[in-house]
Design an enzyme around this catalytic site. Structure first.
Site: not given
Length: 159
Positions: A83, A98
């Site tokens: 990831h 974010h």
């Protein structure tokens, strides 16, 4: 919050904690057979006769997205990630943390060798018998029986 989502959250925290503990133990463990066993418990698919050295980091978030073939050698200091942050919508005024994660399967095929301190990024396939040089950062697929080195990794030799 419903009872179902609460239970799901508790389950994710529990299994995430177990996964992290197994990763920390595997990071420092030897001989390699124990390291391989611990990563298999975490969900990493690892073929027979593969070696994983100490101080190897295999993704904590999605270890089940990592497949390591038979007879693979992964040397000290290697990082395998499944990831990374998706920065496609990142712009000034935002915080990078974010941005959401994007995930990708990593497949290291039979007989490959991953050199000291290499970094394997998500979504990469390393071909059968390929050799990744020390310190390389693999961002794209590497064909079978090639030598790839550098940042980003480039093929410099075909066997």
């Amino acid at each position: 919050m419903s009872i179902v989502s609460y239970r799901r959250g508790i389950k994710e925290i529990f299994f995430g904690t177990i996964n992290r503990i197994l990763h920390i133990i595997a990071y420092f463990t030897f001989p390699y057979q124990i390291t391989v066993f611990l990563h298999r418990l975490r969900g990493v698919k690892i073929g027979e006769k593969s070696h994983i050295a100490r101080l190897v980091s295999i993704d904590d978030r999605n270890p089940e997205l990592i497949e390591i073939g038979k007879g693979v050698a992964i040397t000290t200091g290697v990082m395998i990630l499944s990831h990374q942050r998706d920065l496609s919508n990142y712009k000034p005024g935002m915080f990078a943390m974010h941005c959401p994660f994007k995930e990708g399967k990593v497949i290291i095929k039979d007989g490959a060798h991953i050199g000291l301190g290499a970094i394997i990024m998500p979504g990469v396939i390393i071909g059968e018998g390929a050799v990744i040089g020390a310190g390389a950062v693999v961002t794209k697929d590497i064909p079978p029986y090639t030598l790839a080195v550098g940042v980003p990794a480039k093929i410099i030799k075909k066997f």
